[in-house]
Design a protein around this motif. Structure first.
Motif, PDB file in Angstrom:
ATOM      1  N   GLY A 246       1.009  -1.317  -0.303  1.00  0.00           N
ATOM      2  CA  GLY A 246      -0.330   0.221   0.178  1.00  0.00           C
ATOM      3  C   GLY A 246       0.949   1.619   0.374  1.00  0.00           C
ATOM      4  O   GLY A 246       0.246   2.214  -0.374  1.00  0.00           O
ATOM      5  N   ALA A 247       2.498   1.208   0.009  1.00  0.00           N
ATOM      6  CA  ALA A 247       2.777   2.470   0.177  1.00  0.00           C
ATOM      7  C   ALA A 247       4.154   2.088  -1.117  1.00  0.00           C
ATOM      8  O   ALA A 247       4.992   2.626  -1.005  1.00  0.00           O
ATOM      9  N   GLY A 248       3.322   1.609  -2.387  1.00  0.00           N
ATOM     10  CA  GLY A 248       3.708   1.869  -3.382  1.00  0.00           C
ATOM     11  C   GLY A 248       4.093   3.337  -4.011  1.00  0.00           C
ATOM     12  O   GLY A 248       5.852   2.706  -4.698  1.00  0.00           O
ATOM     13  N   ALA A 249       3.735   4.171  -3.905  1.00  0.00           N
ATOM     14  CA  ALA A 249       4.277   5.622  -4.364  1.00  0.00           C
ATOM     15  C   ALA A 249       4.805   6.203  -3.561  1.00  0.00           C
ATOM     16  O   ALA A 249       6.068   7.005  -4.093  1.00  0.00           O
ATOM     17  N   LEU A 250       5.362   5.914  -2.334  1.00  0.00           N
ATOM     18  CA  LEU A 250       7.076   6.083  -1.214  1.00  0.00           C
ATOM     19  C   LEU A 250       8.164   5.183  -1.836  1.00  0.00           C
ATOM     20  O   LEU A 250       8.520   6.066  -2.012  1.00  0.00           O
ATOM     21  N   ILE A 251       7.546   4.153  -1.959  1.00  0.00           N
ATOM     22  CA  ILE A 251       8.536   3.180  -2.163  1.00  0.00           C
ATOM     23  C   ILE A 251       9.494   3.704  -3.754  1.00  0.00           C
ATOM     24  O   ILE A 251      10.197   3.880  -3.835  1.00  0.00           O
ATOM     25  N   ALA A 252       8.558   3.750  -4.648  1.00  0.00           N
ATOM     26  CA  ALA A 252       8.763   4.081  -6.005  1.00  0.00           C
ATOM     27  C   ALA A 252      10.121   5.616  -5.305  1.00  0.00           C
ATOM     28  O   ALA A 252      10.877   5.589  -6.652  1.00  0.00           O
ATOM     29  N   LYS A 253       9.644   6.598  -4.818  1.00  0.00           N
ATOM     30  CA  LYS A 253      10.725   7.246  -4.261  1.00  0.00           C
ATOM     31  C   LYS A 253      12.521   6.948  -4.090  1.00  0.00           C
ATOM     32  O   LYS A 253      12.845   7.969  -4.922  1.00  0.00           O
ATOM     33  N   SER A 254      12.618   5.989  -3.936  1.00  0.00           N
ATOM     34  CA  SER A 254      13.490   4.972  -3.060  1.00  0.00           C
ATOM     35  C   SER A 254      14.189   4.567  -4.571  1.00  0.00           C
ATOM     36  O   SER A 254      15.582   4.624  -4.863  1.00  0.00           O
ATOM     37  N   ILE A 255      13.527   4.318  -5.532  1.00  0.00           N
ATOM     38  CA  ILE A 255      13.857   3.704  -6.898  1.00  0.00           C
ATOM     39  C   ILE A 255      14.135   4.896  -7.736  1.00  0.00           C
ATOM     40  O   ILE A 255      13.601   5.878  -8.422  1.00  0.00           O
ATOM     41  N   LYS A 256      16.243   5.136  -8.153  1.00  0.00           N
ATOM     42  CA  LYS A 256      16.320   6.332  -9.057  1.00  0.00           C
ATOM     43  C   LYS A 256      16.614   6.071 -11.098  1.00  0.00           C
ATOM     44  O   LYS A 256      16.566   6.516 -10.998  1.00  0.00           O
ATOM     45  N   LYS A 257      16.544   3.658 -10.823  1.00  0.00           N
ATOM     46  CA  LYS A 257      16.189   3.912 -12.276  1.00  0.00           C
ATOM     47  C   LYS A 257      15.957   3.014 -12.460  1.00  0.00           C
ATOM     48  O   LYS A 257      15.670   1.850 -11.424  1.00  0.00           O
ATOM     49  N   TYR A 258      15.309   2.532 -13.649  1.00  0.00           N
ATOM     50  CA  TYR A 258      14.715   1.173 -13.889  1.00  0.00           C
ATOM     51  C   TYR A 258      14.784   0.162 -15.827  1.00  0.00           C
ATOM     52  O   TYR A 258      14.403   1.308 -16.118  1.00  0.00           O
ATOM     53  N   GLU A 259      16.092  -0.421 -15.846  1.00  0.00           N
ATOM     54  CA  GLU A 259      15.935  -1.087 -16.521  1.00  0.00           C
ATOM     55  C   GLU A 259      15.681  -2.099 -17.138  1.00  0.00           C
ATOM     56  O   GLU A 259      15.820  -3.323 -16.144  1.00  0.00           O
ATOM     57  N   VAL A 260      14.587  -2.964 -18.116  1.00  0.00           N
ATOM     58  CA  VAL A 260      14.518  -3.949 -18.413  1.00  0.00           C
ATOM     59  C   VAL A 260      15.632  -4.491 -19.073  1.00  0.00           C
ATOM     60  O   VAL A 260      16.335  -4.576 -19.642  1.00  0.00           O
ATOM     61  N   LEU A 261      15.607  -6.407 -18.256  1.00  0.00           N
ATOM     62  CA  LEU A 261      17.536  -6.858 -18.693  1.00  0.00           C
ATOM     63  C   LEU A 261      16.465  -7.748 -19.746  1.00  0.00           C
ATOM     64  O   LEU A 261      17.088  -9.098 -20.606  1.00  0.00           O
ATOM     65  N   ALA A 262      15.195  -7.941 -18.713  1.00  0.00           N
ATOM     66  CA  ALA A 262      14.375  -9.983 -19.990  1.00  0.00           C
ATOM     67  C   ALA A 262      13.347  -9.606 -19.748  1.00  0.00           C
ATOM     68  O   ALA A 262      12.455  -9.490 -18.909  1.00  0.00           O
ATOM     69  N   TYR A 263      12.656 -10.950 -20.944  1.00  0.00           N
ATOM     70  CA  TYR A 263      11.174 -11.193 -20.735  1.00  0.00           C
ATOM     71  C   TYR A 263      10.598  -9.668 -21.047  1.00  0.00           C
ATOM     72  O   TYR A 263       9.593  -9.693 -20.320  1.00  0.00           O
ATOM     73  N   PRO A 264      10.682  -8.798 -22.219  1.00  0.00           N
ATOM     74  CA  PRO A 264      10.344  -7.286 -22.212  1.00  0.00           C
ATOM     75  C   PRO A 264       8.547  -7.630 -22.311  1.00  0.00           C
ATOM     76  O   PRO A 264       7.986  -6.831 -22.338  1.00  0.00           O
ATOM     77  N   GLU A 265       8.460  -8.473 -22.925  1.00  0.00           N
ATOM     78  CA  GLU A 265       6.977  -9.063 -23.569  1.00  0.00           C
ATOM     79  C   GLU A 265       5.936  -8.719 -23.118  1.00  0.00           C
ATOM     80  O   GLU A 265       4.555  -9.100 -22.052  1.00  0.00           O
ATOM     81  N   LEU A 266       6.264  -9.119 -21.324  1.00  0.00           N
ATOM     82  CA  LEU A 266       5.834  -9.499 -20.314  1.00  0.00           C
ATOM     83  C   LEU A 266       5.706  -8.116 -19.555  1.00  0.00           C
ATOM     84  O   LEU A 266       4.651  -7.663 -18.103  1.00  0.00           O
ATOM     85  N   GLY A 267       5.765  -7.468 -19.662  1.00  0.00           N
ATOM     86  CA  GLY A 267       5.874  -5.753 -20.139  1.00  0.00           C
ATOM     87  C   GLY A 267       6.129  -5.359 -18.253  1.00  0.00           C
ATOM     88  O   GLY A 267       7.451  -5.278 -17.816  1.00  0.00           O
ATOM     89  N   PRO A 268       4.833  -4.552 -17.367  1.00  0.00           N
ATOM     90  CA  PRO A 268       5.257  -5.084 -15.804  1.00  0.00           C
ATOM     91  C   PRO A 268       6.137  -5.916 -15.040  1.00  0.00           C
ATOM     92  O   PRO A 268       6.513  -5.682 -14.444  1.00  0.00           O
ATOM     93  N   GLU A 269       5.736  -7.675 -15.590  1.00  0.00           N
ATOM     94  CA  GLU A 269       6.740  -8.331 -14.977  1.00  0.00           C
ATOM     95  C   GLU A 269       7.711  -8.951 -15.807  1.00  0.00           C
ATOM     96  O   GLU A 269       8.497  -9.985 -15.006  1.00  0.00           O
ATOM     97  N   ALA A 270       8.155  -8.015 -16.632  1.00  0.00           N
ATOM     98  CA  ALA A 270       9.263  -8.124 -17.399  1.00  0.00           C
ATOM     99  C   ALA A 270      10.761  -8.135 -15.827  1.00  0.00           C
ATOM    100  O   ALA A 270      10.729  -7.348 -14.938  1.00  0.00           O
ATOM    101  N   VAL A 271      11.804  -8.676 -16.351  1.00  0.00           N
ATOM    102  CA  VAL A 271      12.558  -9.161 -14.690  1.00  0.00           C
ATOM    103  C   VAL A 271      14.135  -7.745 -15.624  1.00  0.00           C
ATOM    104  O   VAL A 271      13.857  -6.965 -16.571  1.00  0.00           O
ATOM    105  N   ALA A 272      13.601  -6.921 -14.548  1.00  0.00           N
ATOM    106  CA  ALA A 272      14.073  -5.827 -14.465  1.00  0.00           C
ATOM    107  C   ALA A 272      15.187  -4.882 -13.089  1.00  0.00           C
ATOM    108  O   ALA A 272      15.661  -5.461 -12.520  1.00  0.00           O
ATOM    109  N   ARG A 273      16.574  -4.536 -13.949  1.00  0.00           N
ATOM    110  CA  ARG A 273      17.265  -3.537 -13.038  1.00  0.00           C
ATOM    111  C   ARG A 273      16.975  -2.866 -12.489  1.00  0.00           C
ATOM    112  O   ARG A 273      16.726  -1.165 -13.307  1.00  0.00           O
ATOM    113  N   LEU A 274      16.794  -2.819 -10.716  1.00  0.00           N
ATOM    114  CA  LEU A 274      16.600  -1.327 -10.656  1.00  0.00           C
ATOM    115  C   LEU A 274      17.592  -0.861  -9.607  1.00  0.00           C
ATOM    116  O   LEU A 274      18.421  -1.197  -8.839  1.00  0.00           O
TER     117      LEU A 274
END
Length: 185
Positions: free
Chosen positions: A128-156
Motif C-alpha cells: 500500500g506504500a507503492g508511491a512512497l517506495i517509488a521515491k527510493s527507485i532512481k533507475k528502472y532498466e528492463v533486462l529480460a522478457y520485455p514481452e511481460l510488460g510490468p512483469e519483465a525482469v528489470a534492474r532497479l
C-alpha cells in the motif's frame, strides 16, 4: 522503531547472515525486479536447459510489477507483490545464488527451508506504500522478457529502499517472533 541497517546491494551470503529477523534495513545499490510471470519464465528456461538471461548470483529480487511512470518519473507506484505467489519457484531461484528477496506476506515451509539451505534472507516492504517506495527507485532498466510488460525482469537502482527482515538465514520468522509478545493465552 529500531535503527535501520544500511546495506549495499547486491550483497553476498555473509551480509545476508548478519541480518536478523526484525531488522529494519535501507538498501542502496541495485536489485532485480521480478514477479510471478518472470519467475515462471526463468524456471521454465532452466527446465529446458537454457542459460538464463540474467545472472542471479548474490542478487536481491523484489517481487514487483510497477504501474506506468508519469512523465518525468523513473517508475510508477512500486509496491510489493504477495510473495506466496512465487513460492513454487523460489527454491529453484534460491539455488541460483540469490541472497535476498523482498515482497509482502508469509512464505511456505518449503521456502523457509530453502532460505536456510541457501543462507538467504526474506525481507518485506510495506504493502500500500507503492508511491512512497517509488521515491527510493532512481533507475528502472528492463533486462529480460520485455514481452511481460510490468512483469519483465528489470534492474532497479535504489537509494535507501526501506524493508524489514521477515525471515533470516537461520529461519527465524519475524511474523512469528514479532507477534509472540501480543499473543493471548
Amino acid at each position: 522503531m529500531s535503527h535501520a541497517i544500511k546495506i549495499t546491494a547486491p550483497f553476498d551470503k555473509e551480509t545476508a547472515k548478519k541480518l536478523k529477523a526484525g531488522d529494519n534495513v535501507l538498501i542502496s545499490g541495485t536489485i532485480i525486479a521480478a514477479r510471478d510471470a518472470a519467475h515462471k519464465a526463468l524456471t521454465e528456461a532452466l527446465a529446458r536447459g537454457e542459460t538464463l538471461p540474467v545472472d542471479l548470483q548474490n542478487e536481491t529480487i523484489y517481487y514487483l510489477g510497477p504501474s506506468p511512470a508519469k512523465p518525468g518519473e523513473v517508475i510508477g507506484a512500486a509496491g510489493p507483490t504477495t510473495s506466496g505467489r512465487m513460492d513454487k519457484y523460489t527454491p529453484t531461484i534460491l539455488d541460483l545464488g540469490v541472497s535476498g528477496m523482498v515482497g509482502k506476506g508469509y512464505r511456505s515451509k518449503e521456502v523457509i527451508e530453502s532460505i536456510k539451505k541457501n543462507g538467504a534472507v526474506y525481507m518485506v516492504a510495506i504493502g500500500g506504500a507503492g508511491a512512497l517506495i517509488a521515491k527510493s527507485i532512481k533507475k528502472y532498466e528492463v533486462l529480460a522478457y520485455p514481452e511481460l510488460g510490468p512483469e519483465a525482469v528489470a534492474r532497479l537502482t535504489v537509494e535507501d529502499f526501506p524493508a524489514i527482515v521477515a525471515i533470516d538465514s537461520e529461519g527465524n520468522n519475524f511474523y512469528e517472533v514479532g507477534q509472540k509478545p501480543y499473543a493471548k493465552i
